[in-house]
Design a protein around this motif. Structure first.
Motif, PDB file in Angstrom:
ATOM      1  N   GLU B   3      -2.696  -6.411   4.292  1.00 39.94           N
ATOM      2  CA  GLU B   3      -2.087  -7.234   5.347  1.00 39.94           C
ATOM      3  C   GLU B   3      -2.756  -8.601   5.305  1.00 39.94           C
ATOM      4  O   GLU B   3      -3.978  -8.701   5.385  1.00 39.94           O
ATOM      5  N   LEU B   4      -1.965  -9.627   5.201  1.00 40.45           N
ATOM      6  CA  LEU B   4      -2.505 -10.958   4.969  1.00 40.45           C
ATOM      7  C   LEU B   4      -2.059 -11.920   6.044  1.00 40.45           C
ATOM      8  O   LEU B   4      -0.885 -12.007   6.359  1.00 40.45           O
ATOM      9  N   GLY B   5      -3.016 -12.607   6.599  1.00 40.30           N
ATOM     10  CA  GLY B   5      -2.676 -13.603   7.606  1.00 40.30           C
ATOM     11  C   GLY B   5      -3.249 -13.219   8.957  1.00 40.30           C
ATOM     12  O   GLY B   5      -3.609 -12.066   9.199  1.00 40.30           O
ATOM     13  N   GLY B   6      -3.363 -14.183   9.812  1.00 43.52           N
ATOM     14  CA  GLY B   6      -3.909 -13.929  11.134  1.00 43.52           C
ATOM     15  C   GLY B   6      -2.818 -13.734  12.151  1.00 43.52           C
ATOM     16  O   GLY B   6      -1.856 -13.026  11.909  1.00 43.52           O
ATOM     17  N   LYS B   7      -2.964 -14.407  13.290  1.00 41.10           N
ATOM     18  CA  LYS B   7      -1.962 -14.227  14.339  1.00 41.10           C
ATOM     19  C   LYS B   7      -0.655 -14.950  14.018  1.00 41.10           C
ATOM     20  O   LYS B   7       0.358 -14.715  14.642  1.00 41.10           O
ATOM     21  N   GLY B   8      -0.706 -15.829  13.054  1.00 43.17           N
ATOM     22  CA  GLY B   8       0.488 -16.603  12.738  1.00 43.17           C
ATOM     23  C   GLY B   8       1.332 -15.953  11.661  1.00 43.17           C
ATOM     24  O   GLY B   8       1.941 -14.918  11.876  1.00 43.17           O
ATOM     25  N   THR B   9       1.358 -16.578  10.514  1.00 38.01           N
ATOM     26  CA  THR B   9       2.177 -16.106   9.411  1.00 38.01           C
ATOM     27  C   THR B   9       1.508 -14.925   8.726  1.00 38.01           C
ATOM     28  O   THR B   9       0.387 -15.035   8.244  1.00 38.01           O
ATOM     29  N   THR B  10       2.192 -13.794   8.696  1.00 39.73           N
ATOM     30  CA  THR B  10       1.592 -12.609   8.079  1.00 39.73           C
ATOM     31  C   THR B  10       2.506 -12.059   7.003  1.00 39.73           C
ATOM     32  O   THR B  10       3.730 -12.119   7.113  1.00 39.73           O
ATOM     33  N   ALA B  11       1.883 -11.528   5.975  1.00 31.94           N
ATOM     34  CA  ALA B  11       2.626 -10.905   4.888  1.00 31.94           C
ATOM     35  C   ALA B  11       1.972  -9.580   4.539  1.00 31.94           C
ATOM     36  O   ALA B  11       0.821  -9.331   4.905  1.00 31.94           O
ATOM     37  N   SER B  12       2.711  -8.732   3.885  1.00 34.09           N
ATOM     38  CA  SER B  12       2.149  -7.481   3.393  1.00 34.09           C
ATOM     39  C   SER B  12       2.477  -7.348   1.907  1.00 34.09           C
ATOM     40  O   SER B  12       3.525  -7.808   1.458  1.00 34.09           O
ATOM     41  N   VAL B  13       1.567  -6.771   1.164  1.00 34.93           N
ATOM     42  CA  VAL B  13       1.771  -6.564  -0.268  1.00 34.93           C
ATOM     43  C   VAL B  13       1.352  -5.144  -0.599  1.00 34.93           C
ATOM     44  O   VAL B  13       0.262  -4.708  -0.214  1.00 34.93           O
ATOM     45  N   GLU B  14       2.222  -4.421  -1.280  1.00 35.89           N
ATOM     46  CA  GLU B  14       1.901  -3.047  -1.647  1.00 35.89           C
ATOM     47  C   GLU B  14       2.390  -2.791  -3.065  1.00 35.89           C
ATOM     48  O   GLU B  14       3.565  -3.020  -3.365  1.00 35.89           O
ATOM     49  N   GLY B  15       1.493  -2.315  -3.913  1.00 33.71           N
ATOM     50  CA  GLY B  15       1.847  -2.093  -5.305  1.00 33.71           C
ATOM     51  C   GLY B  15       2.094  -0.627  -5.625  1.00 33.71           C
ATOM     52  O   GLY B  15       1.476   0.253  -5.036  1.00 33.71           O
ATOM     53  N   SER B  16       3.024  -0.402  -6.549  1.00 34.97           N
ATOM     54  CA  SER B  16       3.229   0.942  -7.075  1.00 34.97           C
ATOM     55  C   SER B  16       3.694   0.794  -8.518  1.00 34.97           C
ATOM     56  O   SER B  16       3.803  -0.332  -9.024  1.00 34.97           O
ATOM     57  N   VAL B  17       3.915   1.907  -9.164  1.00 41.52           N
ATOM     58  CA  VAL B  17       4.349   1.858 -10.558  1.00 41.52           C
ATOM     59  C   VAL B  17       5.708   2.532 -10.668  1.00 41.52           C
ATOM     60  O   VAL B  17       5.903   3.652 -10.195  1.00 41.52           O
ATOM     61  N   GLY B  18       6.653   1.824 -11.276  1.00 49.28           N
ATOM     62  CA  GLY B  18       8.001   2.353 -11.416  1.00 49.28           C
ATOM     63  C   GLY B  18       8.196   3.021 -12.762  1.00 49.28           C
ATOM     64  O   GLY B  18       7.236   3.185 -13.529  1.00 49.28           O
ATOM     65  N   PRO B  19       9.430   3.397 -13.068  1.00 44.83           N
ATOM     66  CA  PRO B  19       9.752   4.029 -14.343  1.00 44.83           C
ATOM     67  C   PRO B  19       9.296   3.164 -15.512  1.00 44.83           C
ATOM     68  O   PRO B  19       9.441   1.937 -15.472  1.00 44.83           O
ATOM     69  N   GLY B  21       6.330   2.568 -16.364  1.00 49.55           N
ATOM     70  CA  GLY B  21       5.078   1.881 -16.084  1.00 49.55           C
ATOM     71  C   GLY B  21       5.242   0.470 -15.568  1.00 49.55           C
ATOM     72  O   GLY B  21       4.271  -0.287 -15.495  1.00 49.55           O
ATOM     73  N   VAL B  22       6.465   0.101 -15.198  1.00 57.54           N
ATOM     74  CA  VAL B  22       6.702  -1.256 -14.682  1.00 57.54           C
ATOM     75  C   VAL B  22       6.097  -1.384 -13.279  1.00 57.54           C
ATOM     76  O   VAL B  22       6.361  -0.550 -12.420  1.00 57.54           O
ATOM     77  N   PRO B  23       5.290  -2.412 -13.062  1.00 58.59           N
ATOM     78  CA  PRO B  23       4.747  -2.608 -11.711  1.00 58.59           C
ATOM     79  C   PRO B  23       5.868  -2.902 -10.707  1.00 58.59           C
ATOM     80  O   PRO B  23       6.765  -3.696 -10.996  1.00 58.59           O
ATOM     81  N   VAL B  24       5.787  -2.242  -9.587  1.00 56.09           N
ATOM     82  CA  VAL B  24       6.739  -2.498  -8.501  1.00 56.09           C
ATOM     83  C   VAL B  24       5.913  -2.914  -7.286  1.00 56.09           C
ATOM     84  O   VAL B  24       5.074  -2.153  -6.802  1.00 56.09           O
ATOM     85  N   ILE B  25       6.130  -4.139  -6.836  1.00 50.29           N
ATOM     86  CA  ILE B  25       5.309  -4.682  -5.750  1.00 50.29           C
ATOM     87  C   ILE B  25       6.212  -5.022  -4.575  1.00 50.29           C
ATOM     88  O   ILE B  25       7.153  -5.805  -4.712  1.00 50.29           O
ATOM     89  N   ALA B  26       5.932  -4.378  -3.453  1.00 54.06           N
ATOM     90  CA  ALA B  26       6.690  -4.658  -2.236  1.00 54.06           C
ATOM     91  C   ALA B  26       6.004  -5.791  -1.481  1.00 54.06           C
ATOM     92  O   ALA B  26       4.819  -5.711  -1.167  1.00 54.06           O
ATOM     93  N   VAL B  27       6.761  -6.861  -1.224  1.00 48.73           N
ATOM     94  CA  VAL B  27       6.232  -7.998  -0.467  1.00 48.73           C
ATOM     95  C   VAL B  27       7.046  -8.131   0.819  1.00 48.73           C
ATOM     96  O   VAL B  27       8.278  -8.221   0.766  1.00 48.73           O
ATOM     97  N   GLY B  28       6.368  -8.091   1.946  1.00 50.59           N
ATOM     98  CA  GLY B  28       7.074  -8.189   3.227  1.00 50.59           C
ATOM     99  C   GLY B  28       6.452  -9.246   4.120  1.00 50.59           C
ATOM    100  O   GLY B  28       5.435  -9.855   3.794  1.00 50.59           O
ATOM    101  N   GLY B  29       7.077  -9.453   5.252  1.00 49.27           N
ATOM    102  CA  GLY B  29       6.562 -10.424   6.214  1.00 49.27           C
ATOM    103  C   GLY B  29       7.033 -11.830   5.924  1.00 49.27           C
ATOM    104  O   GLY B  29       8.189 -12.047   5.592  1.00 49.27           O
ATOM    105  N   GLU B  30       6.125 -12.783   6.048  1.00 45.15           N
ATOM    106  CA  GLU B  30       6.464 -14.189   5.848  1.00 45.15           C
ATOM    107  C   GLU B  30       5.481 -14.819   4.857  1.00 45.15           C
ATOM    108  O   GLU B  30       4.306 -14.471   4.850  1.00 45.15           O
TER     109      GLU B  30
END
Lengths: 203, 108
Positions: B3-19, B21-30
């Motif tokens: 979880e990135l950011g303080g009270k203002g602009t926040t984002a989330s980043v979560e990594g996994s591996v897809g079929p 071995g391709v990296p799959v990275i979920a980016v959410g927030g702002e």
């Protein structure tokens, strides 16, 4: 109605400026709010990067338009650049160019600093103009893939239509590339796929 | 998930591996100038040692301005190929305006 706020020159202020304008425009359409917040984000970022100082956001709302001015103490006039695909920077003003009806710069009233302003005409939102689906389609799918998805009503926005028209008028190279071929492609789609953008009642 | 950011602009980043071995990275927030470097650092860590294609699922990315564009351009420059899946309307709009729809694989 005119409201303004001053923000300290730190990066967290960019998000605060977005929230400030979203609150100020809360009674307007989501499309105008989204576009204005995005443009303020770009101009506030420019103020921080180039002036590294406090900035002020002034919003003037009338029945006809929303005008926003971002003022900072920095020198230099922002200009549109045409970055290569591999250049990470230089695109912020294109967002302002495309999402606004007019924008420009002016020197600060006391001879120092500058303001960058933009105006969104409320009358150019597509709900009132009933623009054709061609304009929407040509903008909606620059990649040429999945047009049926991108012209879905819930995926379109006033701004997308507004900048499609702007792009056509200005001969924007990004929008112009392959546009005709794409339009022809859309013409060949089943009517259900292409006609969603029409609003016959408006025409 | 980071979880990135303080009270203002926040984002989330979560990594996994897809079929494959391709990296799959979920980016959410702002993403804006206030947190883009933090987001970049997390993504760089997830992609450490990887070259080639990576997939970014951005359906929960509710806002990004040209700071986010710069982030994805730099990742694209490094990997050579990226894919942005299920962008929200405003993110799609920013990519369209900046002329990068064809450079990034934007799906759909």
């Amino acid at each position: 109605m005119t409201v303004s706020a001053r923000f300290v020159g730190r990066s967290a202020s960019v998000g605060e400026a977005r929230r400030f304008i979203a609150d100020a425009l809360a009674d307007l359409t989501g499309e105008i709010i989204d576009a204005a917040a995005l443009m303020v984000s770009e101009l506030a970022t420019n103020a921080l990067v180039h002036a590294a100082a406090d900035f002020e956001v002034t919003i003037d709302i009338t029945e006809r338009s929303v005008s926003v001015e971002v003022t900072d103490a920095g020198k230099g006039v922002p200009t549109l650049r045409w970055p290569e695909d591999s250049d990470p920077h230089g695109r912020g003003l294109h967002i302002v160019e495309e999402l606004s009806d007019r924008w420009g710069t002016r020197a600060g009233s006391d001879g120092s600093g500058k303001s960058v302003w933009f105006t969104i005409d409320r009358s150019t939102t597509p709900d009132r103009t009933g623009r054709t689906s061609r304009a929407r389609s040509s903008q909606a799918d620059p990649s040429g893939s999945r047009p049926w998805r991108l012209v879905r009503r819930d995926q379109r926005s006033a701004c997308r239509t507004a900048f499609a028209d702007r792009g056509r008028r200005l001969g924007h190279p990004v929008l112009r590339t392959g546009g005709l071929a794409r339009l022809q492609g859309f013409e060949r789609q089943p009517r259900e796929a292409v006609s969603i953008g029409h609003r016959p009642a408006d025409q | 998930m980071a979880e990135l950011g303080g009270k203002g602009t926040t984002a989330s980043v979560e990594g996994s591996v897809g079929p494959g071995g391709v990296p799959v990275i979920a980016v959410g927030g702002e993403i804006d100038i206030s947190n883009v470097e933090s987001v970049r650092a997390i993504i760089d860590g997830l992609l450490d040692g990887h070259s080639g294609h990576a997939v970014f699922t951005v359906d929960a990315l509710t806002f990004m301005d040209s700071s986010g564009i710069a982030l994805f351009v730099q990742i694209h420059n490094r990997l050579g190929s990226i894919e942005l899946r299920d962008p929200t309307d405003i993110v799609r709009r920013v990519i369209d305006i900046t002329g990068l729809t064809d450079t990034f694989g934007v799906i759909p």
